[in-house]
Design a protein around this motif. Structure first.
Motif: not given
Length: 329
Positions: A99-123
């Protein structure tokens, strides 16, 4: 490189007592709960006599004392044996690795998207504090941060999956589709759009606010005033000086939110029926499967420690002062 190795060694040593505390406290909490996996199993099959219950508890080692079972668990843990799931009748490690790969895929994608968009809009918001763009982005981030993740997931599912029928409503991929290679990857990505969006938008708002606050504070520092006095362009000051300095608290927040995002994946996986780590934890709780729940908590603690180690390495790369004070050994 030497500084990074010293940092890894120090964090690895300090994580050992953390794992020990997590295992002991989790074991004691599960011991204090009423009932066990044998009771849940007998209830699911319509009951059983005391002889059957006693034989099952003897088979799974539940008839031993608490200290004996704790010592047995530590002995198994050293051998990377997380025990046997009573509810599923399978090794705990096999269930987690499934089960872990599905969660890592979900978390990794959400982390990359939120961090990228959050930092870009924050700038963008912090480039000109108190401007119209800053106020619009700050207001939108506050609204998103106030929305519960389960409500946002339900709304996205109703709008884009039920009404518009653009995206699938559940699952990690189409069942028995026979797709391989890029076709399967595209199918998985299509299934992840809604759950990743629901999980990422909440944390994107948090990262945006942290980045914007860090940039607003950095504008008043002496090195920024010096850069402006040298006649550097505003875009260069924002990207090379202000944004890099404001990135440090954002990276710290990324490590702190890793555990929260792992917990948030439980809700998202339940809404979108994703067979991941979070749903496995829910099934372990409902089935009173103590060995499975113990394994899930131990692996979750290891994941959080690993994420924080990666964050420390990134922080050390951004700030050369981190780890530099420790003498070479």
């Amino acid at each position: 490189m030497n500084r990074a190795l010293r940092l890894i060694r120090r964090r690895a040593i300090s994580s050992i007592p953390v794992l020990l505390i997590v295992v002991v406290l989790t074991f004691l909490l599960l011991e204090s709960a009423s009932g066990d996996a044998v009771d849940a199993y007998l209830l699911s099959i319509g009951g059983g006599d005391a002889t059957v219950a006693q034989s099952l508890r003897r088979a799974y080692g539940l008839d031993q004392s608490m200290l004996a079972r704790l010592w047995l668990y530590f002995s198994s843990l050293v051998r990377l044996d997380l025990g046997w799931s009573v509810a599923f009748g399978r090794p705990v490690l096999d269930l987690i690795l499934e089960r872990l790969p599905n969660t890592l895929l979900l978390m990794g994608s959400a982390t990359a998207l939120s961090f990228g968009l959050g930092s870009a809009f924050g700038i963008i918001a912090g480039a000109k504090p108190e401007s119209a763009m800053d106020r619009v982005l700050s207001t939108c981030s506050l609204i998103l941060y106030a929305i519960p993740s389960f409500w946002l997931g339900l709304v996205l599912s109703i709008v884009f999956a039920v009404q518009l029928r653009w995206l699938p409503t559940s699952g990690i991929e189409t069942i028995a589709s026979g797709k391989v290679g890029l076709a399967r990857a595209a199918d998985i990505a299509r299934h992840l759009i809604l759950p990743v969006g629901a999980l990422a938008l909440i944390y994107m708002a948090l990262f945006l606010r942290v980045m914007r606050s860090g940039m607003a504070e950095a504008w008043t520092l002496d090195f920024v005033l010096f850069a402006r006095s040298k006649g550097l362009s505003r875009s260069r000051i924002v990207l090379r000086h202000v944004a890099r300095n404001a990135m440090l608290p954002l990276v710290t927040m990324l490590g702190l939110q890793s555990a929260a995002m792992l917990g948030g994946s439980v809700v998202i996986e339940s809404i979108f029926a994703i067979p991941g780590f979070g749903r496995l934890a829910q099934e372990a709780v409902s089935g009173r499967d103590a060995p499975l729940l113990m394994g899930i908590i131990v692996v979750s603690a290891v994941l959080v420690i690993c994420v924080n180690l990666l964050v420390d390495l990134v922080y050390a790369a951004l700030d050369p002062r981190v780890g530099a004070s420790e003498p070479n050994s």
